[in-house]
Design an enzyme around this catalytic site. Structure first.
Site, PDB file in Angstrom:
ATOM      1  N   SER A   1     -12.486   7.579   6.326  1.00  0.00           N
ATOM      2  CA  SER A   1     -11.076   7.222   6.288  1.00  0.00           C
ATOM      3  C   SER A   1     -10.314   8.370   6.938  1.00  0.00           C
ATOM      4  CB  SER A   1     -10.710   7.030   4.833  1.00  0.00           C
ATOM      5  OG  SER A   1      -9.371   6.798   4.711  1.00  0.00           O
ATOM      6  N   LEU A   2      -9.009   8.330   6.930  1.00  0.00           N
ATOM      7  CA  LEU A   2      -8.238   9.394   7.565  1.00  0.00           C
ATOM      8  C   LEU A   2      -7.256  10.022   6.584  1.00  0.00           C
ATOM      9  CD1 LEU A   2      -7.297   7.593  10.906  1.00  0.00           C
ATOM     10  CD2 LEU A   2      -8.975   9.411  10.638  1.00  0.00           C
TER      11      LEU A   2
ATOM     12  N   TYR B   1       1.052   2.425  -3.503  1.00  0.00           N
ATOM     13  CA  TYR B   1      -0.248   2.976  -3.774  1.00  0.00           C
ATOM     14  C   TYR B   1      -0.394   4.382  -3.162  1.00  0.00           C
ATOM     15  CZ  TYR B   1      -5.265   3.227  -3.233  1.00  0.00           C
ATOM     16  OH  TYR B   1      -6.545   3.650  -3.227  1.00  0.00           O
ATOM     17  N   ASP B   2       0.005   4.495  -1.901  1.00  0.00           N
ATOM     18  CA  ASP B   2      -0.074   5.789  -1.209  1.00  0.00           C
ATOM     19  C   ASP B   2       0.790   6.827  -1.910  1.00  0.00           C
ATOM     20  OD1 ASP B   2      -1.699   4.742   0.676  1.00  0.00           O
ATOM     21  OD2 ASP B   2      -0.192   4.640   2.266  1.00  0.00           O
TER      22      ASP B   2
ATOM     23  N   CYS C   1      37.504   1.045 -14.289  1.00  0.00           N
ATOM     24  CA  CYS C   1      38.457   1.990 -14.851  1.00  0.00           C
ATOM     25  C   CYS C   1      39.842   1.464 -14.469  1.00  0.00           C
ATOM     26  CB  CYS C   1      38.252   3.388 -14.253  1.00  0.00           C
ATOM     27  SG  CYS C   1      39.637   4.467 -14.597  1.00  0.00           S
TER      28      CYS C   1
ATOM     29  N   ARG D   1     -15.490  -2.152   5.429  1.00  0.00           N
ATOM     30  CA  ARG D   1     -15.750  -0.786   5.019  1.00  0.00           C
ATOM     31  C   ARG D   1     -16.300  -0.698   3.593  1.00  0.00           C
ATOM     32  NH1 ARG D   1     -11.107   3.501   5.441  1.00  0.00           N
ATOM     33  NH2 ARG D   1     -10.299   2.435   3.613  1.00  0.00           N
TER      34      ARG D   1
ATOM     35  N   ASP E   1      -2.597  -1.839  11.751  1.00  0.00           N
ATOM     36  CA  ASP E   1      -2.483  -2.157  10.338  1.00  0.00           C
ATOM     37  C   ASP E   1      -3.268  -3.435  10.075  1.00  0.00           C
ATOM     38  OD1 ASP E   1      -1.664  -1.507   7.869  1.00  0.00           O
ATOM     39  OD2 ASP E   1       0.394  -2.207   8.089  1.00  0.00           O
TER      40      ASP E   1
ATOM     41  N   GLU F   1     -10.636  -2.498  14.386  1.00  0.00           N
ATOM     42  CA  GLU F   1      -9.755  -3.106  13.396  1.00  0.00           C
ATOM     43  C   GLU F   1      -9.548  -4.583  13.700  1.00  0.00           C
ATOM     44  OE1 GLU F   1      -8.798  -0.701  11.280  1.00  0.00           O
ATOM     45  OE2 GLU F   1      -6.953  -1.350  10.281  1.00  0.00           O
TER      46      GLU F   1
ATOM     47  N   CYS G   1      38.284  10.002 -15.909  1.00  0.00           N
ATOM     48  CA  CYS G   1      39.590  10.191 -16.547  1.00  0.00           C
ATOM     49  C   CYS G   1      39.592   9.775 -18.019  1.00  0.00           C
ATOM     50  CB  CYS G   1      40.664   9.425 -15.786  1.00  0.00           C
ATOM     51  SG  CYS G   1      40.483   7.645 -15.937  1.00  0.00           S
TER      52      CYS G   1
ATOM     53  N   LYS H   1      -2.356   3.336  15.318  1.00  0.00           N
ATOM     54  CA  LYS H   1      -3.034   3.094  14.049  1.00  0.00           C
ATOM     55  C   LYS H   1      -2.722   1.660  13.643  1.00  0.00           C
ATOM     56  CE  LYS H   1      -4.146   4.937   9.555  1.00  0.00           C
ATOM     57  NZ  LYS H   1      -4.292   3.630   8.930  1.00  0.00           N
TER      58      LYS H   1
ATOM     59  N   TYR I   1      -9.497  -4.939  17.758  1.00  0.00           N
ATOM     60  CA  TYR I   1      -9.308  -3.788  18.641  1.00  0.00           C
ATOM     61  C   TYR I   1     -10.350  -2.737  18.284  1.00  0.00           C
ATOM     62  CZ  TYR I   1      -4.883  -5.385  20.550  1.00  0.00           C
ATOM     63  OH  TYR I   1      -3.910  -6.081  21.226  1.00  0.00           O
TER      64      TYR I   1
ATOM     65  N   ASP J   1       0.818  -1.207   0.000  1.00  0.00           N
ATOM     66  CA  ASP J   1       0.000   0.000   0.000  1.00  0.00           C
ATOM     67  C   ASP J   1       0.852   1.258   0.000  1.00  0.00           C
ATOM     68  OD1 ASP J   1      -0.944  -0.185   3.488  1.00  0.00           O
ATOM     69  OD2 ASP J   1       0.652  -1.133   2.392  1.00  0.00           O
TER      70      ASP J   1
ATOM     71  N   GLU K   1      -3.822   7.420  19.779  1.00  0.00           N
ATOM     72  CA  GLU K   1      -3.874   5.958  19.896  1.00  0.00           C
ATOM     73  C   GLU K   1      -3.106   5.336  18.741  1.00  0.00           C
ATOM     74  OE1 GLU K   1      -8.015   4.613  18.835  1.00  0.00           O
ATOM     75  OE2 GLU K   1      -8.287   6.793  18.793  1.00  0.00           O
TER      76      GLU K   1
ATOM     77  N   LYS L   1       1.542   9.131  10.385  1.00  0.00           N
ATOM     78  CA  LYS L   1       2.120   7.840  10.013  1.00  0.00           C
ATOM     79  C   LYS L   1       3.633   7.810  10.123  1.00  0.00           C
ATOM     80  CE  LYS L   1      -0.890   5.514   6.856  1.00  0.00           C
ATOM     81  NZ  LYS L   1      -0.978   5.145   5.431  1.00  0.00           N
TER      82      LYS L   1
ATOM     83  N   CYS M   1      43.568   7.428 -11.825  1.00  0.00           N
ATOM     84  CA  CYS M   1      42.246   8.057 -11.983  1.00  0.00           C
ATOM     85  C   CYS M   1      41.910   8.828 -10.707  1.00  0.00           C
ATOM     86  CB  CYS M   1      41.186   6.988 -12.237  1.00  0.00           C
ATOM     87  SG  CYS M   1      39.512   7.638 -12.194  1.00  0.00           S
TER      88      CYS M   1
ATOM     89  N   CYS N   1      35.925   5.706 -18.766  1.00  0.00           N
ATOM     90  CA  CYS N   1      35.720   6.174 -17.389  1.00  0.00           C
ATOM     91  C   CYS N   1      35.181   7.607 -17.446  1.00  0.00           C
ATOM     92  CB  CYS N   1      37.036   6.131 -16.622  1.00  0.00           C
ATOM     93  SG  CYS N   1      36.938   6.951 -15.028  1.00  0.00           S
TER      94      CYS N   1
HETATM   95  S1  IVH Z   1     -10.313   5.932  13.476  1.00  0.00           S
HETATM   96  C1  IVH Z   1     -12.850   8.323  10.443  1.00  0.00           C
HETATM   97  N1  IVH Z   1      -8.516   4.679  14.805  1.00  0.00           N
HETATM   98  O1  IVH Z   1      -7.152   3.461   9.560  1.00  0.00           O
HETATM   99  C2  IVH Z   1     -12.059   7.115  10.346  1.00  0.00           C
HETATM  100  N2  IVH Z   1      -8.758   4.190  12.497  1.00  0.00           N
HETATM  101  O2  IVH Z   1      -6.941   5.438   7.417  1.00  0.00           O
HETATM  102  C3  IVH Z   1     -12.062   6.471  11.668  1.00  0.00           C
HETATM  103  N3  IVH Z   1      -7.246   2.443  11.685  1.00  0.00           N
HETATM  104  O3  IVH Z   1     -10.253   2.898   8.096  1.00  0.00           O
HETATM  105  C4  IVH Z   1     -10.886   5.683  11.855  1.00  0.00           C
HETATM  106  N4  IVH Z   1      -6.271   2.078  13.611  1.00  0.00           N
HETATM  107  O4  IVH Z   1      -8.980   0.916   9.140  1.00  0.00           O
HETATM  108  C5  IVH Z   1      -9.096   4.859  13.609  1.00  0.00           C
HETATM  109  N5  IVH Z   1      -6.983   3.611  16.146  1.00  0.00           N
HETATM  110  C6  IVH Z   1      -7.564   3.776  14.935  1.00  0.00           C
HETATM  111  C7  IVH Z   1      -7.170   3.035  13.807  1.00  0.00           C
HETATM  112  C8  IVH Z   1      -7.798   3.281  12.595  1.00  0.00           C
HETATM  113  C9  IVH Z   1      -6.340   1.726  12.343  1.00  0.00           C
HETATM  114  C10 IVH Z   1      -7.537   2.305  10.247  1.00  0.00           C
HETATM  115  C11 IVH Z   1      -8.966   2.093   9.918  1.00  0.00           C
HETATM  116  C12 IVH Z   1      -9.370   3.250   9.075  1.00  0.00           C
HETATM  117  C13 IVH Z   1      -8.059   3.655   8.519  1.00  0.00           C
HETATM  118  C14 IVH Z   1      -8.064   5.111   8.111  1.00  0.00           C
END
Ligand code: IVH
Length: 664
Positions: free
Chosen positions: A83-84, A37-38, A427, A137, A118, A171, A406, A116, A221, A34, A114, A309, A432, A403
């Protein structure tokens, strides 16, 4: 880039992202990272902002990733699953705060931080306290009904302590341990491997048989509560979720300001590798829910939340040119000059392409869009070309016949086995200038002369103070001091540090000569067996070949080196300049023949010294832990090698025990 080019690039990017998105989000293709992709998406977002007239109506920036698979029943989310937005630096976080401060003037915001995770976002609905429906989602409006699969996740409560209708977001993740085990199994069964824990988690949920999900031991979680139960802050949401019986990460923090957010980020980044599951950053939310709501949503993301990130280890960029570097042995190395890109925590503008064969293997052309990788502190690498991004103006690259410095005609040498033969270009000119400079850099680093780096060496050479490394040992304070920008103090430092290194061990001396194929290990073996530089200089190929661990390629290279009169006189001139070579005695100790890894900092010696001590005690210094390691020495702040040793059941000793072993 002119308008026409921008338009074309926007179209190319959109098409490529769409294809990656389909493979990644719909087909769960583990071969796509990803990060690529990002990285492409970031470029597209930037271009679209600059040239909004060229944005395609269905641009991938305009919707949330992934469509519901046909094989699952579709479910409409009651509230959109958002999404974020990503931030990758403190500066971007500060910009974010400025943006929200403008919308809420005069209000001091505090934040909730908190992890994030994966994994795969999953929404859970409870009816009168009973687990009812779980959905992925999907496109944010409509997801897939994965209730049967999610029901098998032990950390998802099937009923709550209160008979309430609620919706929870969180998640589904797979631990690194389960992922490794799963991949071993996949390998045995000759099935495709999962690229990371997130792919494995997604693949485990988005398949039709709940029995398979159950066998994957996923975890859930929770991080958000959609239903209004009177909560006022994000912190309170976490408390409520916890009370309902959901699993909540223990790593979270109420931060009064951005500085406290940064503290949390730093702490998390440090212990990231020690966590049992994968994370790719932290999530920062405006803690007060009323403010969060007032800040609203932009596009697909709430304005009051952001994903801060960790630096991605892969990114895409464009090869703007290919340059050829001359190394200390004269070897020519092609280097890709890149459009600068942020990857692995720094901005990278060049990456090695190793040799012509690598260029052919990757089929890199000038103008290509490529994926580059930089993990840890290693040199960035081009790992892949995206041929679909080609515009038709890309140029193939061929190694020069002369080269670049030289202009001497290059010579080729075949390396590797018969099967995997590749060719390197050199070379051959002994004088040189660049070749010499590179060798000097190598020499001072082998001699641990830390006060002079590449820039100073170049300067000394240009000013005529030195023509080769032997001259370094004759340098006087006054010579350096007379140069512009060098003071008395720095001149003195340089001279003292050079003089302080005149005594070297024989292995170091041999290594510092820079003979092709003679690295630190080989130098040590040669020193130990032959005992003096004179013996080495006069050794026959047979004598060298008889030394354990040394093969004919190495022995031929050594003999060829010393059959050159210039090299023999170089050694003599070094000795004449006052270099004293200490022979080493390898003692018989309990470490003899044992392999040893050191992790963390030792109190009584540097890494260099420890390495030397281990070798002189007959031990084998190795850099990574495997099942063949005999001892792992654990110093201050040990790294992941410590854990690995514990897992493999390798004997772990502290510094005191280590000193005893080497007989100090
Ligand atoms: S809050 C408004 N909290 O990140 C979106 N997302 O890039 C609410 N994710 O779709 C998401 N850990 O799959 C939130 N502590 C966390 C997270 C989290 C992982 C993922 C989630 C979301 C994606 C957004």
């Amino acid at each position: 880039m002119d308008q026409a080019e921008a338009k074309k690039r926007i179209e190319k990017l959109s098409a490529q992202i769409n294809e990656l998105r389909y493979r990644y989000h719909v087909l769960d293709d583990p071969g796509i990272t990803d990060q690529i992709y990002d990285s492409l998406t970031r470029e597209l977002v930037g271009l679209e902002a600059k040239y909004p007239q060229f944005r395609l109506p269905n641009s991938p920036t305009q919707r949330v990733a992934g469509a519901a698979l046909d094989k699952f029943e579709k479910i409409r989310h009651e509230a959109r699953m958002l999404s974020l937005t990503d931030a990758f630096s403190k500066e971007e976080m500060i910009d974010w705060e400025e943006r929200i401060n403008k919308l809420l003037p005069g209000i001091r915001l505090d934040y909730f931080c908190e992890l994030k995770f994966d994994g795969l976002a999953v929404s859970l609905r409870y009816k009168r306290g009973n687990f009812d429906v779980a959905a992925t989602r999907g496109d944010g409006e409509t997801g897939e009904n994965v209730t049967g699969n999610v029901r098998t996740i032990q950390s998802v409560p099937l009923y709550l302590p209160e008979k309430k209708d609620i919706e929870v977001r969180g998640e589904a993740i797979m631990t690194k341990e389960v992922w490794e085990f799963l991949n071993k199994q996949q390998e045995k069964e000759e099935k495709p491997l999962y690229a990371n824990t997130r792919n494995a988690a997604a693949g485990s949920i988005r398949q039709l048989d709940p029995k398979i999900t159950a066998s994957r031991k996923l975890q859930y979680y929770a991080y958000d509560l959609i239903t209004d139960l009177g909560q006022k802050t994000h912190e309170e949401i976490h408390r409520k979720l916890k009370d309902f019986g959901f699993r909540i990460s223990t790593y979270e923090k109420h931060a009064k300001n951005l500085n406290e957010v940064f503290e949390f980020y730093n702490q998390v980044e440090k212990m990231r590798d020690k966590l049992p599951f994968g994370i790719d950053g932290i999530v920062v939310s405006v803690n007060d829910l009323a403010f969060l709501k007032r800040l609203g949503v932009v596009g697909k993301a709430p304005r009051g939340m952001i994903a801060f990130k960790f630096a991605p280890e892969q990114a895409t960029t464009v090869v703007e040119g290919i340059m050829v570097n001359v190394g200390r042995s004269g070897k020519l190395t092609p280097v890709a000059m890149l459009r600068p890109v942020f990857v692995g925590g720094t901005t990278v503008s060049r990456a090695t392409l190793h040799n012509e064969d690598e260029i052919r293997r990757l089929d890199v052309r000038i103008g290509d869009t490529v994926v580059i990788q930089r993990a840890g502190d290693v040199i960035p690498d081009v790992v892949q070309v995206l041929p679909k991004m080609r515009m038709g103006k890309e140029k193939k690259f061929f190694m020069p016949k002369a080269c670049p410095v030289c202009k001497e005609t290059v010579v080729s040498r075949f390396i590797g086995s018969k099967k995997e033969k590749s060719v390197d270009y050199y070379c051959p000119n002994p004088s040189c200038p660049t070749k010499n400079l590179r060798y000097m850099e190598y020499f001072v680093s082998a001699f641990n002369i830390y006060t002079i780096g590449p820039k100073i060496l170049q300067r000394f050479k240009e000013e005529g103070l030195i023509s080769d490394v032997v001259d370094l040992f004759y340098l006087k304070k006054e010579d350096i001091q007379s140069l512009e920008r060098f003071g008395e103090k720095s001149a003195e430092n340089i001279v003292t540090s050079i003089q302080a290194r005149k005594q070297v061990t024989l292995p170091k001396f041999i290594y510092a000569l820079g003979i092709t194929h003679v690295g630190e290990e080989t130098a040590f073996d040669l020193a130990q067996r032959l005992g003096s530089i004179e013996k080495l200089m006069d050794a026959t190929p047979e004598e060298i070949n008889a030394i354990p661990n040394i093969g004919s390629v190495v022995s031929e290279s050594i003999v060829a080196y010393f059959s050159d009169r210039k090299n023999r006189s170089f050694v003599e001139r070094l000795i004449k300049a006052g270099i004293q070579i200490e022979t080493i005695k390898v003692r018989k100790t309990p470490l003899t023949g044992k392999s040893i890894v050191v992790t963390g900092t030792l109190e009584s010696m540097s890494r260099e010294e420890a390495k030397e001590a281990v070798r002189q005690a007959g031990g084998d210094w190795v850099s990574s832990v495997s099942k063949n390691t005999d001892y792992v020495v654990v110093g201050e702040n040990p790294g992941s090698k410590y854990e690995k040793a514990q897992k493999l059941g390798i004997k772990i000793i502290n510094e005191k025990e280590f000193l005893k072993l080497i007989g100090e």
